[in-house]
Design a protein around this motif. Structure first.
Motif, PDB file in Angstrom:
ATOM      1  N   VAL A 308       0.837  -1.202  -0.055  1.00 13.33           N
ATOM      2  CA  VAL A 308       0.066  -0.017   0.068  1.00 13.33           C
ATOM      3  C   VAL A 308       0.821   1.255   0.073  1.00 13.33           C
ATOM      4  O   VAL A 308       0.337   2.464  -0.310  1.00 13.33           O
ATOM      5  N   GLY A 309       2.014   1.319   0.345  1.00 13.48           N
ATOM      6  CA  GLY A 309       3.010   2.337   0.074  1.00 13.48           C
ATOM      7  C   GLY A 309       2.599   3.561   1.135  1.00 13.48           C
ATOM      8  O   GLY A 309       1.985   3.455   2.170  1.00 13.48           O
ATOM      9  N   VAL A 310       2.784   4.799   0.737  1.00 13.94           N
ATOM     10  CA  VAL A 310       2.607   5.968   1.610  1.00 13.94           C
ATOM     11  C   VAL A 310       1.119   6.146   1.691  1.00 13.94           C
ATOM     12  O   VAL A 310       0.703   6.418   2.878  1.00 13.94           O
ATOM     13  N   GLN A 311       0.618   6.275   0.605  1.00 13.98           N
ATOM     14  CA  GLN A 311      -0.677   6.631   0.943  1.00 13.98           C
ATOM     15  C   GLN A 311      -1.651   5.656   1.600  1.00 13.98           C
ATOM     16  O   GLN A 311      -2.461   5.954   2.423  1.00 13.98           O
ATOM     17  N   GLY A 312      -1.292   4.499   1.308  1.00 11.27           N
ATOM     18  CA  GLY A 312      -1.866   3.347   2.107  1.00 11.27           C
ATOM     19  C   GLY A 312      -1.848   3.584   3.570  1.00 11.27           C
ATOM     20  O   GLY A 312      -2.862   3.195   4.476  1.00 11.27           O
ATOM     21  N   ASN A 313      -0.749   3.979   4.039  1.00 18.14           N
ATOM     22  CA  ASN A 313      -0.443   4.175   5.603  1.00 18.14           C
ATOM     23  C   ASN A 313      -1.111   5.236   6.023  1.00 18.14           C
ATOM     24  O   ASN A 313      -1.375   5.322   7.186  1.00 18.14           O
ATOM     25  N   VAL A 314      -1.231   6.347   5.132  1.00 15.52           N
ATOM     26  CA  VAL A 314      -1.962   7.481   5.412  1.00 15.52           C
ATOM     27  C   VAL A 314      -3.457   7.282   5.753  1.00 15.52           C
ATOM     28  O   VAL A 314      -4.198   7.393   6.744  1.00 15.52           O
ATOM     29  N   ASP A 315      -4.139   6.381   4.794  1.00 12.65           N
ATOM     30  CA  ASP A 315      -5.411   5.993   5.172  1.00 12.65           C
ATOM     31  C   ASP A 315      -5.508   5.070   6.173  1.00 12.65           C
ATOM     32  O   ASP A 315      -6.524   5.168   6.978  1.00 12.65           O
ATOM     33  N   TRP A 316      -4.643   4.003   6.407  1.00 10.47           N
ATOM     34  CA  TRP A 316      -4.629   3.158   7.440  1.00 10.47           C
ATOM     35  C   TRP A 316      -4.709   3.548   8.742  1.00 10.47           C
ATOM     36  O   TRP A 316      -5.082   3.162   9.647  1.00 10.47           O
ATOM     37  N   SER A 317      -3.855   4.720   9.001  1.00 15.22           N
ATOM     38  CA  SER A 317      -3.660   5.389  10.204  1.00 15.22           C
ATOM     39  C   SER A 317      -4.619   6.373  10.769  1.00 15.22           C
ATOM     40  O   SER A 317      -4.733   7.172  11.713  1.00 15.22           O
ATOM     41  N   ARG A 318      -5.599   6.627   9.547  1.00 17.92           N
ATOM     42  CA  ARG A 318      -6.834   7.802  10.153  1.00 17.92           C
ATOM     43  C   ARG A 318      -7.529   7.148  11.483  1.00 17.92           C
ATOM     44  O   ARG A 318      -7.957   6.230  11.632  1.00 17.92           O
ATOM     45  N   GLN A 319      -7.680   8.208  12.312  1.00 17.61           N
ATOM     46  CA  GLN A 319      -8.441   7.958  13.685  1.00 17.61           C
ATOM     47  C   GLN A 319      -9.932   8.538  13.613  1.00 17.61           C
ATOM     48  O   GLN A 319     -10.632   8.312  14.515  1.00 17.61           O
ATOM     49  N   ASP A 320     -10.243   8.913  12.320  1.00 23.20           N
ATOM     50  CA  ASP A 320     -11.658   9.173  12.340  1.00 23.20           C
ATOM     51  C   ASP A 320     -12.594   8.224  11.941  1.00 23.20           C
ATOM     52  O   ASP A 320     -13.783   8.569  11.366  1.00 23.20           O
ATOM     53  N   GLY A 321     -12.352   7.066  12.013  1.00 21.98           N
ATOM     54  CA  GLY A 321     -13.314   5.940  11.457  1.00 21.98           C
ATOM     55  C   GLY A 321     -13.095   5.791  10.205  1.00 21.98           C
ATOM     56  O   GLY A 321     -14.018   5.158   9.440  1.00 21.98           O
ATOM     57  N   GLY A 322     -12.017   5.878   9.441  1.00 24.71           N
ATOM     58  CA  GLY A 322     -11.795   5.468   8.041  1.00 24.71           C
ATOM     59  C   GLY A 322     -12.145   4.037   7.694  1.00 24.71           C
ATOM     60  O   GLY A 322     -11.834   3.050   8.527  1.00 24.71           O
ATOM     61  N   LEU A 323     -12.995   3.720   6.557  1.00 21.66           N
ATOM     62  CA  LEU A 323     -13.331   2.512   6.366  1.00 21.66           C
ATOM     63  C   LEU A 323     -12.559   1.083   6.553  1.00 21.66           C
ATOM     64  O   LEU A 323     -12.823   0.306   7.096  1.00 21.66           O
ATOM     65  N   ARG A 324     -11.228   1.377   6.070  1.00 19.03           N
ATOM     66  CA  ARG A 324     -10.429   0.124   6.171  1.00 19.03           C
ATOM     67  C   ARG A 324      -9.169   0.635   7.220  1.00 19.03           C
ATOM     68  O   ARG A 324      -8.042   0.182   7.020  1.00 19.03           O
ATOM     69  N   SER A 325      -9.500   1.599   8.071  1.00 23.09           N
ATOM     70  CA  SER A 325      -8.336   2.039   8.977  1.00 23.09           C
ATOM     71  C   SER A 325      -8.173   1.127  10.032  1.00 23.09           C
ATOM     72  O   SER A 325      -8.787   0.043  10.346  1.00 23.09           O
ATOM     73  N   PHE A 326      -6.957   1.195  10.575  1.00 24.74           N
ATOM     74  CA  PHE A 326      -6.510   0.279  11.832  1.00 24.74           C
ATOM     75  C   PHE A 326      -7.549   0.233  12.865  1.00 24.74           C
ATOM     76  O   PHE A 326      -7.772  -0.729  13.411  1.00 24.74           O
ATOM     77  N   PRO A 327      -8.243   1.459  13.369  1.00 23.88           N
ATOM     78  CA  PRO A 327      -9.000   1.229  14.398  1.00 23.88           C
ATOM     79  C   PRO A 327     -10.305   0.652  14.139  1.00 23.88           C
ATOM     80  O   PRO A 327     -10.986  -0.291  14.839  1.00 23.88           O
ATOM     81  N   ARG A 328     -10.721   0.958  12.719  1.00 19.24           N
ATOM     82  CA  ARG A 328     -12.014   0.231  12.479  1.00 19.24           C
ATOM     83  C   ARG A 328     -11.706  -1.407  12.313  1.00 19.24           C
ATOM     84  O   ARG A 328     -12.618  -2.071  12.719  1.00 19.24           O
ATOM     85  N   LEU A 329     -10.618  -1.391  11.531  1.00 16.50           N
ATOM     86  CA  LEU A 329     -10.477  -3.119  11.504  1.00 16.50           C
ATOM     87  C   LEU A 329     -10.242  -3.901  12.794  1.00 16.50           C
ATOM     88  O   LEU A 329     -10.871  -4.791  12.907  1.00 16.50           O
TER      89      LEU A 329
END
Length: 551
Positions: A308-329
């Motif tokens: 996923v590279g850079v943008q994937g990690n940006v999306d994954w680390s979102r704390q605002d409930g991003g759909l496939r983010s670390f917190p939601r997963l």
């Protein structure tokens, strides 16, 4: 139904019940291993048997010890790579701080939390997402189990602490949604071997007639039972990550950040090297598979992942409930694993606060966030063939619909926000499948005119008008969904969403001798005014599927 956890090490004929959930058993097995982290000459980084781990291999110069001029060396890192190990072995080394980092899936991290959180210093902090399994894991079912809803009240075989537990969680979540109130959590049978060994594996348990209903396996496991769900379609289910000990991160944050920078640079270069065919797959196989002759298998491992590279990690680390983010997963996976008895509670795993954009030093190519994974014309041809052969229902993994008013062809977000959110979520989960948007029309006026005996040419013109209206509806919904996603900062692959107008060819009220059945009530007319969403499974080799990992 009582949730059974079968003791590891038992044979097929001897089944027992453990007294604790899998996470507690794992914690008990490593109790007393904790040691504080001291100074070290080099950083030990574990590998996994995954194509994702081509990236740290490249970053270290394809050697166990850091090679001069490699991405790790350029960041002034001294890294030792450790061969792939199971979760128990990794956890032993992690708690003793032989290596302060573990290479896990997020489901495995949840299982390890009971052990790691026993001491504040060893608490896990996630800091890097490698990417996703895209075809490496699957849930297979025996004859008669046709979909994940059929897992209700069934028995599932799972290897010890398997990386694919994330996919199991997605399967039970989807099964529960499809079965509704009839859903009963399945029983989990824990085998003594994950796969490929000589012991009791999930695939062997599935092959034993009547023993289990489904098994969680690697896609290259033996057996020819059909896959109920695979990460080929559910390509945002199994997330491969790094976690680091809390005490080590506090003492060596700069080192961990330089590690991330090196991985970003390596990930970009690896994709280019694969495309230009200069990867030494024999060396990769020696490290990941302990077999330098297994170069083609190593190449297949790469095809079965998405970095996923850079943008994937940006999306994954979102704390605002991003759909496939670390917190939601974590929230979703933990809830499902607790429901089937693998977790005793829901741990709250920490996420490192890192500015991934700032750490992406020298990384310039982030186009993958905008690249298409599907060929629209090939996708439409595939869907048309599936409809003609009557196979589209068999290829449909998920199906839901929205309804609308007569003659409506605009779908504002203020009215359909909940529906659009469901579409976004579904598209994110099933990144390896097509999401079709079928427009349908109400045939009642057509039927009235036919009964009145109007000329056939006028009937055909009316049929064509309804076809055009259904196409406009589907296209409008597609554009509204994409705009809704953009407004909510969610990246959707527009090529994945294929709109189709079906007119009155497939009314909800059914066909009678090839024509719409009579419609007599307002409720039936309302049922026919609908847009149907399908998640349609396609073959990995299909011309319709051209994922960015292939360039």
């Amino acid at each position: 139904m009582r949730h059974l956890i079968v003791l590891a090490g038992l044979t097929l004929g001897a089944i027992g019940v453990a007294e604790a959930a899998d996470d507690r058993q794992l914690a008990d097995a490593v109790a007393g291993r904790y040691q504080a982290c001291g100074d070290r000459a080099s950083l030990i980084l574990p590998l996994a048997r995954s194509g994702l781990d081509l990236v740290p291999l490249y970053a270290n110069g394809y050697e166990t010890q850091t090679v001069a001029g490699s991405p790790f060396d350029e960041q002034e890192l001294d890294v030792r790579l450790r061969e792939p190990q199971d979760l128990r072995a990794q956890l032993d080394a992690y708690l003793a701080c032989e290596t302060p980092i573990m290479r896990l899936s997020q489901g495995q991290a949840l299982l390890a939390a009971a052990a790691t959180e026993a001491h504040a210093g060893s608490a896990m902090v996630a800091f890097y997402q490698h990417g996703w399994s895209v075809g490496a894991d699957e849930l297979r079912g025996r004859d008669g189990v046709d979909g994940v809803a059929d897992l209700s009240g069934g028995t599932l075989a799972v290897g010890p602490h398997a990386a694919g537990l994330d996919l199991l969680a997605e399967a039970t979540r989807t099964g529960r949604e499809q079965a509704g109130d009839a859903w009963e959590a399945p029983t989990i049978v824990m085998t003594d071997d994950a796969s490929g060994g000589a012991g009791d594996t999930p695939e062997r348990r599935l092959a034993a007639d009547g023993e289990v209903d489904a098994a969680l396996v690697a896609s290259d496991a033996s057996g020819d039972e059909p896959a109920l769900l695979s990460t080929q379609s559910a390509s945002r289910a199994v997330s491969g990550i790094y976690v680091v000990r809390q005490d080590y991160l506090e003492a060596h944050r700069d080192e961990i950040e330089r590690l991330v920078t090196a991985l970003f640079n390596a990930e970009e270069q690896v994709r280019e090297d694969v495309t230009t065919q200069i990867v030494d797959w024999s060396t990769v196989a020696a490290h990941l598979l302990d077999d330098p002759e297994a170069g083609e298998t190593a190449r297949t491992l790469w095809r079965q992942v998405e970095t996923v590279g850079v943008q994937g990690n940006v999306d994954w680390s979102r704390q605002d409930g991003g759909l496939r983010s670390f917190p939601r997963l974590n929230e979703e996976i933990a809830g499902e694993l607790q429901a089937v008895g693998l977790l005793s509670d829901r741990p709250s795993l920490a996420l490192a606060e890192m500015d991934y954009g700032a750490l992406a030093e020298g990384v310039f190519d982030q186009r993958r966030a905008e690249l298409s994974s599907f060929d629209p014309e090939a996708a439409r041809a595939l869907l048309s063939e599936q409809r003609q052969t009557g196979d589209i229902d068999g290829q449909t993994l998920v199906k839901f619909e929205i309804h609308f008013r007569p003659d409506q062809d605009r779908f504002p977000a203020r009215e359909y926000a909940e529906d659009f959110a469901e579409v976004m979520d579904t598209a994110q989960r099933y990144g390896g499948a097509l999401l079709t948007i079928e427009g349908h029309a109400d045939p009642s006026l057509f039927l009235q005119r036919r009964s009145a005996g109007i000329p056939e040419r006028l009937l055909e013109q009316h049929r064509e008008n309804l076809q055009a209206l259904s196409e406009a509806r589907a296209a409008s919904v597609r554009q509204s969904v994409l705009a809704f996603a953009d407004d909510h900062d969610v990246r959707l692959d527009a090529s994945q969403l294929v709109s189709e107008g079906l007119g009155i060819s497939d009314p909800a009220t059914g066909l009678c001798d090839g024509e719409p059945c009579p419609v007599s009530t307002a409720e039936e007319r309302a049922d026919n005014r609908r847009v149907v969403f399908r998640v349609v499974e396609i073959e990995a080799e299909s011309e319709a599927f051209t994922p960015p990992t292939t360039w």
